[in-house]
Motif scaffolding. Sequence first.
Motif, PDB file in Angstrom:
ATOM      1  N   ASP A   7       1.098  -1.403  -0.090  1.00 50.53           N
ATOM      2  CA  ASP A   7       0.290  -0.239   0.150  1.00 50.53           C
ATOM      3  C   ASP A   7       0.761   1.738   0.418  1.00 50.53           C
ATOM      4  OD1 ASP A   7       1.169  -0.506   2.410  1.00 50.53           O
ATOM      5  OD2 ASP A   7      -0.711   0.377   3.738  1.00 50.53           O
ATOM      6  N   LYS A   8       1.973   0.985  -0.442  1.00 48.49           N
ATOM      7  CA  LYS A   8       2.674   2.240  -0.275  1.00 48.49           C
ATOM      8  C   LYS A   8       4.509   2.044  -1.059  1.00 48.49           C
ATOM      9  CE  LYS A   8       5.101   1.886   4.034  1.00 48.49           C
ATOM     10  NZ  LYS A   8       4.940   2.195   5.826  1.00 48.49           N
ATOM     11  N   VAL A   9       5.085   2.485  -0.999  1.00 49.03           N
ATOM     12  CA  VAL A   9       6.422   3.285  -1.663  1.00 49.03           C
ATOM     13  C   VAL A   9       7.368   4.082  -0.903  1.00 49.03           C
ATOM     14  CG1 VAL A   9       7.919   3.706  -3.824  1.00 49.03           C
ATOM     15  CG2 VAL A   9       5.419   2.301  -4.306  1.00 49.03           C
ATOM     16  N   ASP A  10       8.302   3.310  -0.426  1.00 51.59           N
ATOM     17  CA  ASP A  10       8.996   3.668   0.811  1.00 51.59           C
ATOM     18  C   ASP A  10       9.801   4.544  -0.489  1.00 51.59           C
ATOM     19  OD1 ASP A  10       7.447   3.659   3.112  1.00 51.59           O
ATOM     20  OD2 ASP A  10       9.392   1.774   3.706  1.00 51.59           O
ATOM     21  N   VAL A  11      10.655   5.682   0.095  1.00 51.56           N
ATOM     22  CA  VAL A  11      11.842   6.402  -1.305  1.00 51.56           C
ATOM     23  C   VAL A  11      13.238   6.676   0.137  1.00 51.56           C
ATOM     24  CG1 VAL A  11      11.886   8.775  -1.977  1.00 51.56           C
ATOM     25  CG2 VAL A  11       9.902   7.681  -2.044  1.00 51.56           C
ATOM     26  N   MET A  12      14.045   5.999   0.055  1.00 53.83           N
ATOM     27  CA  MET A  12      15.268   6.386   0.360  1.00 53.83           C
ATOM     28  C   MET A  12      16.465   7.227   0.295  1.00 53.83           C
ATOM     29  SD  MET A  12      14.018   3.891   2.822  1.00 53.83           S
ATOM     30  CE  MET A  12      14.950   3.650   4.127  1.00 53.83           C
ATOM     31  N   VAL A  13      16.765   8.052   0.955  1.00 50.61           N
ATOM     32  CA  VAL A  13      18.139   8.727   0.270  1.00 50.61           C
ATOM     33  C   VAL A  13      19.212   8.550   1.151  1.00 50.61           C
ATOM     34  CG1 VAL A  13      18.969  11.865   0.012  1.00 50.61           C
ATOM     35  CG2 VAL A  13      16.346  11.000  -0.616  1.00 50.61           C
ATOM     36  N   GLY A  14      20.242   7.872   0.386  1.00 52.18           N
ATOM     37  CA  GLY A  14      21.687   7.541   0.843  1.00 52.18           C
ATOM     38  C   GLY A  14      21.005   6.416   1.789  1.00 52.18           C
ATOM     39  N   GLY A  15      20.053   5.662   1.485  1.00 51.91           N
ATOM     40  CA  GLY A  15      19.803   4.404   2.827  1.00 51.91           C
ATOM     41  C   GLY A  15      19.188   5.073   4.099  1.00 51.91           C
ATOM     42  N   LYS A  16      19.293   6.184   3.925  1.00 48.29           N
ATOM     43  CA  LYS A  16      17.836   6.653   5.276  1.00 48.29           C
ATOM     44  C   LYS A  16      16.668   7.489   4.853  1.00 48.29           C
ATOM     45  CE  LYS A  16      19.888  10.040   7.816  1.00 48.29           C
ATOM     46  NZ  LYS A  16      20.307  11.523   8.405  1.00 48.29           N
ATOM     47  N   TYR A  17      15.402   6.891   5.433  1.00 46.70           N
ATOM     48  CA  TYR A  17      14.217   7.315   5.441  1.00 46.70           C
ATOM     49  C   TYR A  17      13.928   7.982   4.744  1.00 46.70           C
ATOM     50  CZ  TYR A  17       9.317   6.864   5.921  1.00 46.70           C
ATOM     51  OH  TYR A  17       7.926   7.382   5.247  1.00 46.70           O
ATOM     52  N   PHE A  18      12.929   9.152   3.787  1.00 51.41           N
ATOM     53  CA  PHE A  18      12.699   9.785   3.493  1.00 51.41           C
ATOM     54  C   PHE A  18      10.810   9.864   3.839  1.00 51.41           C
ATOM     55  CE2 PHE A  18      12.850  13.764  -0.479  1.00 51.41           C
ATOM     56  CZ  PHE A  18      11.852  14.428   0.333  1.00 51.41           C
ATOM     57  N   THR A  19      10.504   9.242   3.145  1.00 51.22           N
ATOM     58  CA  THR A  19       8.925   9.264   2.974  1.00 51.22           C
ATOM     59  C   THR A  19       8.614   8.014   1.857  1.00 51.22           C
ATOM     60  OG1 THR A  19       7.040  11.114   2.034  1.00 51.22           O
ATOM     61  CG2 THR A  19       8.529  10.637   0.680  1.00 51.22           C
ATOM     62  N   SER A  20       6.945   8.233   2.010  1.00 49.83           N
ATOM     63  CA  SER A  20       6.399   7.376   0.746  1.00 49.83           C
ATOM     64  C   SER A  20       5.416   7.774   0.350  1.00 49.83           C
ATOM     65  CB  SER A  20       5.355   6.155   2.419  1.00 49.83           C
ATOM     66  OG  SER A  20       6.876   5.245   3.138  1.00 49.83           O
ATOM     67  N   TYR A  21       4.934   7.198  -0.956  1.00 53.41           N
ATOM     68  CA  TYR A  21       3.983   7.640  -1.650  1.00 53.41           C
ATOM     69  C   TYR A  21       2.505   6.449  -1.038  1.00 53.41           C
ATOM     70  CZ  TYR A  21       0.491   6.881  -5.503  1.00 53.41           C
ATOM     71  OH  TYR A  21      -0.420   7.123  -6.245  1.00 53.41           O
ATOM     72  N   PHE A  22       2.066   7.128  -0.285  1.00 56.36           N
ATOM     73  CA  PHE A  22       1.326   6.471   0.302  1.00 56.36           C
ATOM     74  C   PHE A  22      -0.648   6.254  -0.387  1.00 56.36           C
ATOM     75  CE2 PHE A  22      -0.653   6.108   4.571  1.00 56.36           C
ATOM     76  CZ  PHE A  22      -0.854   4.363   4.919  1.00 56.36           C
ATOM     77  N   PHE A  23      -0.633   4.778  -0.549  1.00 56.49           N
ATOM     78  CA  PHE A  23      -1.862   4.476  -1.371  1.00 56.49           C
ATOM     79  C   PHE A  23      -2.620   3.093  -0.636  1.00 56.49           C
ATOM     80  CE2 PHE A  23       1.245   2.251  -3.164  1.00 56.49           C
ATOM     81  CZ  PHE A  23       0.841   1.571  -3.685  1.00 56.49           C
ATOM     82  N   PRO A  24      -2.900   3.331   0.820  1.00 56.95           N
ATOM     83  CA  PRO A  24      -3.885   2.241   1.309  1.00 56.95           C
ATOM     84  C   PRO A  24      -5.661   2.048   0.972  1.00 56.95           C
ATOM     85  CG  PRO A  24      -4.263   4.628   2.938  1.00 56.95           C
ATOM     86  CD  PRO A  24      -2.995   5.035   0.819  1.00 56.95           C
ATOM     87  N   GLY A  25      -6.306   2.916  -0.016  1.00 55.24           N
ATOM     88  CA  GLY A  25      -7.530   2.487  -0.611  1.00 55.24           C
ATOM     89  C   GLY A  25      -8.114   3.386   0.481  1.00 55.24           C
TER      90      GLY A  25
END
Length: 345
Positions: free
Chosen positions: A29-47
């Motif tokens: 239900d999402k795509v996690d976005v990482m920058v340099g291995g660190k969590y940045f944000t998620s494209y979140f589509f839970p319905g």
Amino acid sequence: MKHLIIVFCLVFSFFSKAQDRVTFLKKSDKVDVMVGGKYFTSYFFPGESQLKKAVLFPILSAQGTTITRGFPMSPRAGERVDHPHHVGMWLNYEDVNGYDYWNNSNSILESLKAHKMGTIRHESITKISEGAQGSLVVTAAWIDEDGKGKRVLDESTTYVFSGSNDIRIIDRITTLKAVSDVVTFRDVKDGMFAIRVARQLEIPSNKPDVFTDAHGVETKVPVMDNTGVSGNYISSEGVQGEAVWSTRAKWMNLTGKMDNHPINVAILDHPANVTYPSYWHARGYGLFAVNPLGLSVFSNGKTSLNYTLMKGETITFRYRTIISDRDMTKEELDKAQAKFAREVK
């Protein structure tokens, strides 16, 4: 020794590039976005049982500070619990062919239930590209009758993510294509590209407020404890604080302090956007939005738009958001906005 220096430089170069590399982790239900291995944000589509649109949520700075409000998805102590449709970062609009895509949520106010609501349904992830800039291309459908009616608009959105040791950048380029014979974005206040920020980035206030939407529905925002609250808006035109609301600007910077260091969140408009430079729907209670289509309300009726697309016609909205763990100057933001204008067409 010379060879050792060369090897060190190559290794340092490798790790510097790796540190800034954007990667993605795809989940159900999402795509996690990482920058340099660190969590940045998620494209979140839970319905639609949880959200009436896809969002970026949560959003963190390079140092790991969460700049978005948690409510209603992940409530945090001490934050406001108004406007349950304000989640993370999003793009939608209050009146499209008479349907409200902005205010819809699963905690909708009783007073709004009689109004016609629209839903933006996530449809697909069409492309993911990793690298120094990572891109995510998604599609969605704007559907009336709360997602049970007809398709009104096709949406194609490209997100571009990048970052360094103290900066994170998000580009959102969204193209909307009319599916209905006529699609009219009525000239209203609530739209279009927005972030709901954390409590610490709100403007301190010692009085309650009441905000009335285009339906005449009032939302009361009470006085709260201002401890740690340090937000202030500064526009490209030099306007500050609550006074930025309904003014036009090329960019808007929200400054504050979180986790014992400065935080700046700047949204940049683009010269190719309709009505550039846009009006800003930026409120002290944490709604940070730019609305290029609400000319009548922001100009006190001096001009109006009611932007219309005929079937098959398109409109594109382009915005860059810079999240910085330090203060950014006007000169720096002017240069950033000019760079955005050059890079994105």
